[in-house]
Design an enzyme around this catalytic site. Sequence first.
Site, PDB file in Angstrom:
ATOM      1  N   GLY A  15     -55.868 -12.893 -45.761  1.00  8.47           N
ATOM      2  CA  GLY A  15     -56.043 -12.158 -47.007  1.00  8.47           C
ATOM      3  C   GLY A  15     -55.014 -11.069 -47.254  1.00  8.47           C
ATOM      4  O   GLY A  15     -55.172 -10.252 -48.160  1.00  8.47           O
TER       5      GLY A  15
ATOM      6  N   SER B 175     -53.350 -16.454 -45.350  1.00  5.49           N
ATOM      7  CA  SER B 175     -52.469 -16.289 -46.526  1.00  5.49           C
ATOM      8  C   SER B 175     -51.655 -17.541 -46.873  1.00  5.49           C
ATOM      9  O   SER B 175     -50.501 -17.448 -47.288  1.00  5.49           O
ATOM     10  CB  SER B 175     -51.529 -15.093 -46.314  1.00  5.49           C
ATOM     11  OG  SER B 175     -52.277 -13.900 -46.264  1.00  5.49           O
TER      12      SER B 175
ATOM     13  N   HIS C 194     -64.852 -18.117 -36.813  1.00  5.53           N
ATOM     14  CA  HIS C 194     -63.935 -17.441 -37.743  1.00  5.53           C
ATOM     15  C   HIS C 194     -63.891 -15.953 -37.372  1.00  5.53           C
ATOM     16  O   HIS C 194     -64.915 -15.365 -37.002  1.00  5.53           O
ATOM     17  CB  HIS C 194     -64.413 -17.630 -39.182  1.00  5.53           C
ATOM     18  CG  HIS C 194     -63.391 -17.190 -40.179  1.00  5.53           C
ATOM     19  ND1 HIS C 194     -63.167 -15.869 -40.451  1.00  5.53           N
ATOM     20  CD2 HIS C 194     -62.509 -17.889 -40.927  1.00  5.53           C
ATOM     21  CE1 HIS C 194     -62.187 -15.770 -41.342  1.00  5.53           C
ATOM     22  NE2 HIS C 194     -61.774 -16.994 -41.649  1.00  5.53           N
TER      23      HIS C 194
ATOM     24  N   GLU D  85     -55.614 -18.636 -36.710  1.00  3.29           N
ATOM     25  CA  GLU D  85     -55.674 -17.712 -37.840  1.00  3.29           C
ATOM     26  C   GLU D  85     -55.424 -16.282 -37.351  1.00  3.29           C
ATOM     27  O   GLU D  85     -56.365 -15.605 -36.907  1.00  3.29           O
ATOM     28  CB  GLU D  85     -57.053 -17.768 -38.497  1.00  3.29           C
ATOM     29  CG  GLU D  85     -57.374 -19.098 -39.145  1.00  3.29           C
ATOM     30  CD  GLU D  85     -58.308 -18.896 -40.331  1.00  3.29           C
ATOM     31  OE1 GLU D  85     -57.995 -19.409 -41.408  1.00  3.29           O
ATOM     32  OE2 GLU D  85     -59.330 -18.201 -40.187  1.00  3.29           O
TER      33      GLU D  85
ATOM     34  N   LYS E  17     -65.709 -19.091 -48.232  1.00  2.00           N
ATOM     35  CA  LYS E  17     -66.394 -17.883 -47.724  1.00  2.00           C
ATOM     36  C   LYS E  17     -67.610 -17.554 -48.608  1.00  2.00           C
ATOM     37  O   LYS E  17     -68.343 -18.474 -48.988  1.00  2.00           O
ATOM     38  CB  LYS E  17     -65.403 -16.711 -47.654  1.00  2.00           C
ATOM     39  CG  LYS E  17     -64.163 -17.073 -46.840  1.00  2.00           C
ATOM     40  CD  LYS E  17     -63.258 -15.904 -46.557  1.00  2.00           C
ATOM     41  CE  LYS E  17     -62.036 -16.382 -45.791  1.00  2.00           C
ATOM     42  NZ  LYS E  17     -61.150 -15.305 -45.400  1.00  2.00           N
TER      43      LYS E  17
ATOM     44  N   GLU F  71     -63.911 -13.389 -39.055  1.00  2.00           N
ATOM     45  CA  GLU F  71     -64.840 -12.523 -39.799  1.00  2.00           C
ATOM     46  C   GLU F  71     -66.215 -12.527 -39.127  1.00  2.00           C
ATOM     47  O   GLU F  71     -66.913 -11.512 -39.113  1.00  2.00           O
ATOM     48  CB  GLU F  71     -64.926 -12.982 -41.262  1.00  2.00           C
ATOM     49  CG  GLU F  71     -63.672 -12.597 -42.027  1.00  2.00           C
ATOM     50  CD  GLU F  71     -63.358 -13.460 -43.231  1.00  2.00           C
ATOM     51  OE1 GLU F  71     -64.214 -14.243 -43.668  1.00  2.00           O
ATOM     52  OE2 GLU F  71     -62.214 -13.349 -43.732  1.00  2.00           O
TER      53      GLU F  71
ATOM     54  N   ASN G 199     -61.776 -22.833 -47.387  1.00  4.80           N
ATOM     55  CA  ASN G 199     -62.839 -21.939 -46.913  1.00  4.80           C
ATOM     56  C   ASN G 199     -63.206 -20.986 -48.047  1.00  4.80           C
ATOM     57  O   ASN G 199     -62.511 -20.002 -48.288  1.00  4.80           O
ATOM     58  CB  ASN G 199     -62.328 -21.172 -45.681  1.00  4.80           C
ATOM     59  CG  ASN G 199     -63.371 -20.236 -45.115  1.00  4.80           C
ATOM     60  OD1 ASN G 199     -64.523 -20.233 -45.558  1.00  4.80           O
ATOM     61  ND2 ASN G 199     -62.979 -19.428 -44.138  1.00  4.80           N
TER      62      ASN G 199
HETATM   63  P1  PGA Z   1     -56.801 -16.437 -46.580  1.00  2.00           P
HETATM   64  O1  PGA Z   1     -58.047 -16.743 -45.605  1.00  2.00           O
HETATM   65  O2  PGA Z   1     -56.159 -17.781 -46.891  1.00  2.00           O
HETATM   66  O3  PGA Z   1     -57.405 -15.805 -47.783  1.00  2.00           O
HETATM   67  O4  PGA Z   1     -55.864 -15.559 -45.848  1.00  2.00           O
HETATM   68  C1  PGA Z   1     -57.973 -17.705 -44.604  1.00  2.00           C
HETATM   69  C2  PGA Z   1     -59.243 -17.730 -43.801  1.00  2.00           C
HETATM   70  O5  PGA Z   1     -59.824 -16.665 -43.542  1.00  2.00           O
HETATM   71  O6  PGA Z   1     -59.708 -18.814 -43.386  1.00  2.00           O
END
Ligand code: PGA
Length: 262
Positions: free
Chosen positions: A175, A214, A98, A169, A10, A100, A8
Site C-alpha cells: 500500500g 504495490s 498475510h 510481500e 481485503k 496484516e 486481495n
Molecule cells: P497492495 O497490497 O497491492 O495494496 O500493496 C498487497 C497485499 O497486501 O496483498
Amino acid sequence: MATLIVANWKMSLSRQKSLELAEAMGEFSKSSKILTKDLAVALAPSALMLGEVGKGIAESGLGLAGQDCSELQEGSRTGDISAQVLKEYGCRYVIVGHSERRENQKETSEVVARKAEMAYQAGLTPIICIGESLQDREQGVAEQKLVQQLKESIPKLNYKMKRLIVAYEPIWSIGTGQVPTPSQIREVARLIGLTLNENFSFKRDNLQILYGGSVSPDNCEEITKIFGVNGLLVGGASLKYDQFVQIIERVSAQHINLIQMM
Ligand code: PGA
C-alpha cells in the site's frame, strides 16, 4: 504451472461494489477468453461475499479465494471460518499469514502453518504469505527473518505437498507505492526455493512464488519477468476494474510474446 494473479480485496469494498466488480471481472474473463492453462486469476473477496461473488463469476474461469481460515477444522472458534466451509463455497485457494493478520491478530507462524494444514486437508491450496518489515531490512536481518518465517509457516505434513504457493510481500511495500528492485525480489525468490529445498521434501515444480506489494499496471510486467516469480498478489490495484484488467492483460501479453519467441 499457470501464472497466478490473485486479487486481495481485503475489507475494502461494500457488498454492492463487490458484486459489481465481480460481475464485471466475470464478463471480462468470458469475453476476452484471456485465461488459459498458462494464466489463472482468482478473487479474494470478504468472506461474507464469497457466495454472491462466486455466483457472479460462475462459468467465467475466475477462481475464488478466502482471505483467511481457522487453524481448527471445526468447533468453538467464534467468528472464525473453517477451510472446509471455504471449500464448500467454491474456493480454490486461501490466503494465510498475510502481514496484516500477523500484525493485527498477532498470528504467529505456527498458527499460520496450522491454517495452511487445514487448507490442504479441506482440498484448498494455501497461499502462504511472508514478508520483512522496513526495520528488518534496515538492520540487515531481512533474509534471516524471511527464512525463519518460511520454515515455521509451512505445515509439517507427513505427506508430500501437492502444490505450495508462497507470496513474498515486503511489509514496507504494501500500500505504499514502494517496490523492491527486481534483483531484490529475485534474491528472495531464490532464498525461498533454497530454504524449502533444504528443509522440506517437495518437488520444485510444485512451488509457486507470488510477489505482492504495490503491484500496478506499470510494474506488473517487470515483476512477472523476474526469474522464480510466477504470479502476483494484488491489493489496491485489484479494487479498480481498469487497473486490474490492465495487469491481467499485460501479464498475458508477456506470455504470448514469450511463446512467440520460443
Ligand atoms: P497492495 O497490497 O497491492 O495494496 O500493496 C498487497 C497485499 O497486501 O496483498
